[in-house]
Design an enzyme around this catalytic site. Structure first.
Site, PDB file in Angstrom:
ATOM      1  N   HIS A   1      57.242 103.093  35.378  1.00 18.73           N
ATOM      2  CA  HIS A   1      58.039 102.200  36.164  1.00 18.73           C
ATOM      3  C   HIS A   1      57.355 101.803  37.340  1.00 18.73           C
ATOM      4  O   HIS A   1      56.387 102.437  37.719  1.00 18.73           O
ATOM      5  CB  HIS A   1      59.295 102.938  36.723  1.00 18.73           C
TER       6      HIS A   1
ATOM      7  N   HIS B   1      58.138 101.202  41.250  1.00 21.49           N
ATOM      8  CA  HIS B   1      58.942 101.294  42.596  1.00 21.49           C
ATOM      9  C   HIS B   1      58.693  99.885  43.275  1.00 21.49           C
ATOM     10  O   HIS B   1      57.496  99.405  43.719  1.00 21.49           O
ATOM     11  CB  HIS B   1      58.568 102.246  43.418  1.00 21.49           C
TER      12      HIS B   1
HETATM   13  P1  5GP Z   1      58.442 108.827  40.239  1.00 18.43           P
HETATM   14  O1  5GP Z   1      58.353 109.826  41.143  1.00 18.43           O
HETATM   15  O2  5GP Z   1      58.292 109.175  38.571  1.00 18.43           O
HETATM   16  O3  5GP Z   1      57.484 107.686  40.536  1.00 18.43           O
HETATM   17  O4  5GP Z   1      59.680 108.111  40.453  1.00 18.43           O
HETATM   18  C1  5GP Z   1      61.071 108.341  39.694  1.00 18.43           C
HETATM   19  C2  5GP Z   1      62.286 107.797  40.688  1.00 18.43           C
HETATM   20  O5  5GP Z   1      63.372 107.677  39.562  1.00 18.43           O
HETATM   21  C3  5GP Z   1      62.469 108.451  41.577  1.00 18.43           C
HETATM   22  O6  5GP Z   1      62.487 107.673  42.844  1.00 18.43           O
HETATM   23  C4  5GP Z   1      64.000 109.020  41.409  1.00 18.43           C
HETATM   24  O7  5GP Z   1      64.840 109.004  42.366  1.00 18.43           O
HETATM   25  C5  5GP Z   1      64.366 108.222  40.372  1.00 18.43           C
HETATM   26  N1  5GP Z   1      65.448 108.247  39.584  1.00 18.43           N
HETATM   27  C6  5GP Z   1      65.402 109.542  38.712  1.00 18.43           C
HETATM   28  N2  5GP Z   1      66.473 109.757  38.097  1.00 18.43           N
HETATM   29  C7  5GP Z   1      66.949 108.513  38.251  1.00 18.43           C
HETATM   30  C8  5GP Z   1      68.204 108.078  37.605  1.00 18.43           C
HETATM   31  O8  5GP Z   1      69.213 108.791  36.712  1.00 18.43           O
HETATM   32  N3  5GP Z   1      68.848 106.930  37.787  1.00 18.43           N
HETATM   33  C9  5GP Z   1      68.186 106.019  38.841  1.00 18.43           C
HETATM   34  N4  5GP Z   1      68.646 104.963  39.330  1.00 18.43           N
HETATM   35  N5  5GP Z   1      67.029 106.790  39.303  1.00 18.43           N
HETATM   36  C10 5GP Z   1      66.538 107.885  39.122  1.00 18.43           C
END
Ligand code: 5GP
Ligand code: ZN
Length: 111
Positions: free
Chosen positions: A100, A102
């Site tokens: 993903h 951000h």
């Molecule tokens: P990472 O740390 O993997 O780059 O970011 C994962 C992101 O996914 C985090 O910012 C977290 O808040 C978001 N996230 C995790 N679970 C969910 C979910 O069930 N729904 C949504 N909308 N965001 C999620």
């Protein structure tokens, strides 16, 4: 689709999300734990683990959607800047292993 993947469940509609963009390849939705007003995530609909795993066409499609949504954050939310962030691997703080981008709107003077 990966059965245990939370973002695949969002793509499938099995988990709710606040969608802001959808096309045949890409879904974008609000982050559940935003670090700024308008923080959202852009994902390929097809499961890929991380930056190394994602097919080039899906990555390019996500990047273009991220650019459009970053522009929208400036025009509609009044953001003063935008961070694009991609975390690949636990050491880089990846917590959801469906690749993903951000899109993080930034505001002058925010922490
Ligand atoms: P990472 O740390 O993997 O780059 O970011 C994962 C992101 O996914 C985090 O910012 C977290 O808040 C978001 N996230 C995790 N679970 C969910 C979910 O069930 N729904 C949504 N909308 N965001 C999620
Ligand atoms: Zn997935």
């Amino acid at each position: 689709m990966s059965e245990s993947c939370v973002f695949c469940s969002i793509v499938a509609g099995d988990l709710p999300s606040r969608k802001v963009h959808e096309d045949e390849r890409v879904l974008a939705f609000m982050d559940i734990n935003p670090i700024s007003d308008g923080h959202l995530l852009v994902i390929p609909k097809a499961h890929a683990r991380d930056l190394h795993d994602v097919p080039a066409d899906d990555l390019a499609a996500c990047a273009l959607v991220a650019q459009q949504l970053a522009t929208r954050a400036v025009e509609r939310l009044g953001a003063d800047g935008v961070n694009l962030l991609q975390c690949s691997g636990e050491a880089a703080f990846q917590t959801v292993f469906h690749v993903h981008l951000h899109v993080i709107p930034r505001y002058a003077g925010d922490p």
